[in-house]
Design an enzyme around this catalytic site. Sequence first.
Site, PDB file in Angstrom:
ATOM      1  N   GLU A 186       0.842  -0.917  -0.147  1.00 32.82           N
ATOM      2  CA  GLU A 186       0.033  -0.330  -0.390  1.00 32.82           C
ATOM      3  C   GLU A 186       1.271   1.555  -0.023  1.00 32.82           C
ATOM      4  O   GLU A 186       0.933   1.956   0.552  1.00 32.82           O
ATOM      5  CB  GLU A 186      -0.982  -0.045   1.411  1.00 32.82           C
ATOM      6  CG  GLU A 186      -2.016  -0.892   1.161  1.00 32.82           C
ATOM      7  CD  GLU A 186      -3.169  -0.801   2.076  1.00 32.82           C
ATOM      8  OE1 GLU A 186      -2.709  -0.336   3.496  1.00 32.82           O
ATOM      9  OE2 GLU A 186      -4.521  -1.402   1.627  1.00 32.82           O
ATOM     10  N   GLU A 348      -6.070  -7.075  -1.398  1.00 32.68           N
ATOM     11  CA  GLU A 348      -6.058  -7.599  -0.664  1.00 32.68           C
ATOM     12  C   GLU A 348      -7.863  -7.367  -0.651  1.00 32.68           C
ATOM     13  O   GLU A 348      -8.598  -6.181  -1.436  1.00 32.68           O
ATOM     14  CB  GLU A 348      -5.803  -6.848   0.524  1.00 32.68           C
ATOM     15  CG  GLU A 348      -4.390  -6.591   0.339  1.00 32.68           C
ATOM     16  CD  GLU A 348      -4.131  -5.907   1.745  1.00 32.68           C
ATOM     17  OE1 GLU A 348      -4.709  -5.509   2.396  1.00 32.68           O
ATOM     18  OE2 GLU A 348      -2.926  -5.462   1.567  1.00 32.68           O
ATOM     19  N   TRP A 356      -9.752  -2.680  12.620  1.00 31.81           N
ATOM     20  CA  TRP A 356      -8.894  -1.117  12.553  1.00 31.81           C
ATOM     21  C   TRP A 356     -10.241  -0.358  12.377  1.00 31.81           C
ATOM     22  O   TRP A 356      -9.658   1.455  12.520  1.00 31.81           O
ATOM     23  CB  TRP A 356      -7.850  -0.969  11.572  1.00 31.81           C
ATOM     24  CG  TRP A 356      -8.458  -2.112  10.647  1.00 31.81           C
ATOM     25  CD1 TRP A 356      -7.753  -2.831   9.473  1.00 31.81           C
ATOM     26  CD2 TRP A 356      -9.542  -0.919   9.364  1.00 31.81           C
ATOM     27  NE1 TRP A 356      -8.995  -3.163   7.979  1.00 31.81           N
ATOM     28  CE2 TRP A 356      -9.451  -1.770   7.514  1.00 31.81           C
ATOM     29  CE3 TRP A 356     -10.569   0.235   8.615  1.00 31.81           C
ATOM     30  CZ2 TRP A 356     -10.448  -1.729   6.968  1.00 31.81           C
ATOM     31  CZ3 TRP A 356     -11.109   0.205   7.799  1.00 31.81           C
ATOM     32  CH2 TRP A 356     -11.369  -0.079   6.855  1.00 31.81           C
ATOM     33  N   GLU A 396      -3.593  -6.487  14.744  1.00 36.25           N
ATOM     34  CA  GLU A 396      -4.307  -6.729  13.544  1.00 36.25           C
ATOM     35  C   GLU A 396      -4.757  -7.988  14.488  1.00 36.25           C
ATOM     36  O   GLU A 396      -6.141  -9.013  13.710  1.00 36.25           O
ATOM     37  CB  GLU A 396      -4.221  -6.981  12.221  1.00 36.25           C
ATOM     38  CG  GLU A 396      -3.850  -6.040  11.716  1.00 36.25           C
ATOM     39  CD  GLU A 396      -3.671  -6.275  10.187  1.00 36.25           C
ATOM     40  OE1 GLU A 396      -3.181  -7.151   9.019  1.00 36.25           O
ATOM     41  OE2 GLU A 396      -3.040  -4.851   9.629  1.00 36.25           O
ATOM     42  N   HIS A 399      -9.118  -9.074  12.786  1.00 38.10           N
ATOM     43  CA  HIS A 399      -9.073  -9.731  11.615  1.00 38.10           C
ATOM     44  C   HIS A 399      -9.861 -11.029  11.551  1.00 38.10           C
ATOM     45  O   HIS A 399      -8.511 -11.621  11.618  1.00 38.10           O
ATOM     46  CB  HIS A 399      -7.981  -8.611  10.634  1.00 38.10           C
ATOM     47  CG  HIS A 399      -8.092  -8.603   9.439  1.00 38.10           C
ATOM     48  ND1 HIS A 399      -7.966  -9.334   8.951  1.00 38.10           N
ATOM     49  CD2 HIS A 399      -8.118  -6.771   9.175  1.00 38.10           C
ATOM     50  CE1 HIS A 399      -8.747  -8.378   7.492  1.00 38.10           C
ATOM     51  NE2 HIS A 399      -8.255  -7.284   7.292  1.00 38.10           N
TER      52      HIS A 399
END
Length: 703
Positions: A186, A348, A356, A396, A399
Amino acid sequence: MKKLRHSSRLTLVLLFVLTSPVLALPQSPARSEAAARFFPAKDLMRVGVYYYPEHWPEGEWDRDFANIERLGFEFVHMGEFAWAFMEPEEGRFDFAWLDRAVELAARHHLKVILCTPTPTPPAWMAEKYPEIFLVGADGRRREHGSRGNNALADPAYLRFTERVVMQLASRYGKNPAVWGWQLDNEPGAPPDYGPSAQAAFRDWLRARYQTIDVLNREWGAAFWSLKYDDFDQVRAPNPTLLYGVSPHAVLDFRRFTADQTAKFLNWQAALLRRYTVPAQFITTNYISTTGSSDPRRSGDLDFISYTMYPVGGGRGLGEDGFRLGWPDGIAFANAFYKNIKGATGVMELQPGQVNWAYINPQPMPGVVRMWLWHAFAGGLSFACNYRYRQPLYGSELYHYGIVRTDGVTPSPGGLEYSQVAREMRELRAKYDPNARPPANYLARRTAILWNQENLWNIDYQKQTGLWDTWGHMFRYLEIAKSFGAPLDIISEGQDFSSYPVLVAPAYQLVDEELVRKWTSYVEQGGHLVLTCRTGQKRRNGQLWEAAWAAPIRPLIGAEVSFFDLLLEDGRGEVTMNGTAYQWNVWADVLKPNEGTESLAKYANQFYAGQTAVTYRRLGKGSVTYVGVQTKDGRLEKDVLREVYKRAGLTTEDYSQGVYVDWRDGFWVAVNYSSKPAEINPPKGAEILYGSQPLKPADVLVWR
Ligand code: GAL
């Protein structure tokens, strides 16, 4: 243009193409070089997973890869955060573990996307070379403990990057198990105000302006005595620390920041290519609506991918919208990223709940599958989920993955991924290389012109806190999609002529060359729609020493007299054909020339009776100027419907959040709205998946 009916047949199409003033309408858009090279058309869309071997005991890898294969996945993605494992000490590399992971993946018939680990410099590097971290707008240097905080102009960081990338390239550049490469993760770190970035910014300015006098002129540096004697005096403009920094300097700093990211990626690609075989692709995964970077600048990559998290605390549409996800996200990203190089994938895509957002709801059952089909419909070559296993540690923790915390039980989203992987295989068996897009669909091909520089410039000086640059553009995207138009988000350098309709929303920065290009597009038969704020400024962000928005006046056939902005609860009124609409965000007040039609007028405020929307024919085409942004977008939609109609283009009327696209012989309908939708495939259509009416979070596929 000739009027076409929904049921038009080939003869009518030919008639249309031959008589259409817009000449270059393709029968079927050609496959790009990137698509042809890496993604055989018959593979349609491949589906894969992120896997972090460094997070799990090695004894579990084989089981995990076996399960990944069993669930139907075709590739794994590894390595983007593993620098500390690849180079455990300065200059000592260890790839034995990665060799084993790649080999195991291959044994389970999984292709591998390998990544460069550059977002996560190891602790030893941070300790010895703290200058590798960027300095934020708060003036503080970042430190070890996170990711993506690197100073992209720092010589030490670049030296280490070069070394690890070359190690990876020489080791895996010819490995047949490696399908391709993802650079970094990213890209688009926050702007860097550190010394290496400051120096690089000054070099960038020197190259752009040559002399300090030119910079002073382009930045309007007479204002507040900002005037520089020398490039060495220039500091990166920092609106966090300073009041009212120059908008021209800010615009350049944003250009520079995006260029730095792009340069970093292009350079990594060149390093890799010293070793990689041509069959391995090189890409990166931009955040779909990245603000600090500009994906188009990474021109040396084979194609650009995107990342997508549709359910992350947003409201979406209707009662269940928060579970169905962001309705514009995939639609935009497909149209934008595919257009850059003619191929793309979603690197992704959320498999379930994330960690988040402010509030992290469960996605609606079925919606993960729907997103995947939406990705397919947009022409994507692959879809990868983030991530295979739910993490048991790290930031995370909450997640979701394809499998739950026990490492083996599929999550609901995991099962939906697996279902789509199976459906893709079934679809491949039905793939027909000779399938062509239906003529009436192709005939309404629409483009939205987008330049990241407008976003940067507008967002720094919005003039109204109610303004949302992305949202303004999405409104036109939604309109085009509700009409059932194939859509591309294109750039100025591209040929406009294959799009009968071109929308340039809030195109604030222009030059005469662009206005000439728009004009000749229209003269040759294109239908151009410009919206409020367009043409106000030069490319350097300065106003014209002329009437307001002077360069576009001859084109739109009207004067932009002034603009007005209301308070949040303001009730501006516009009427068109007797229907009233409300606005509060933005109103350009227009004075049409003779021969220019006034499609909509303001109905209150001190300029009641003056024009809000103009339309004129020019050459073989038309120009529409939509000066107002209404509260709910109904006016904009009604105006555009009229534009398409006058252009002889048929339109559908899908409700908001319903997307219907054609790809490779298959029609796909998805529904992000909270209500069932009637899609009405033509009589005789073979329904492959789903049923009518199309329920929210569901998919209808036919051919
Ligand atoms: C993405 C990021 C991934 C992971 C993911 C979690 O933005 O690229 O590395 O952090 O979010 O949802």
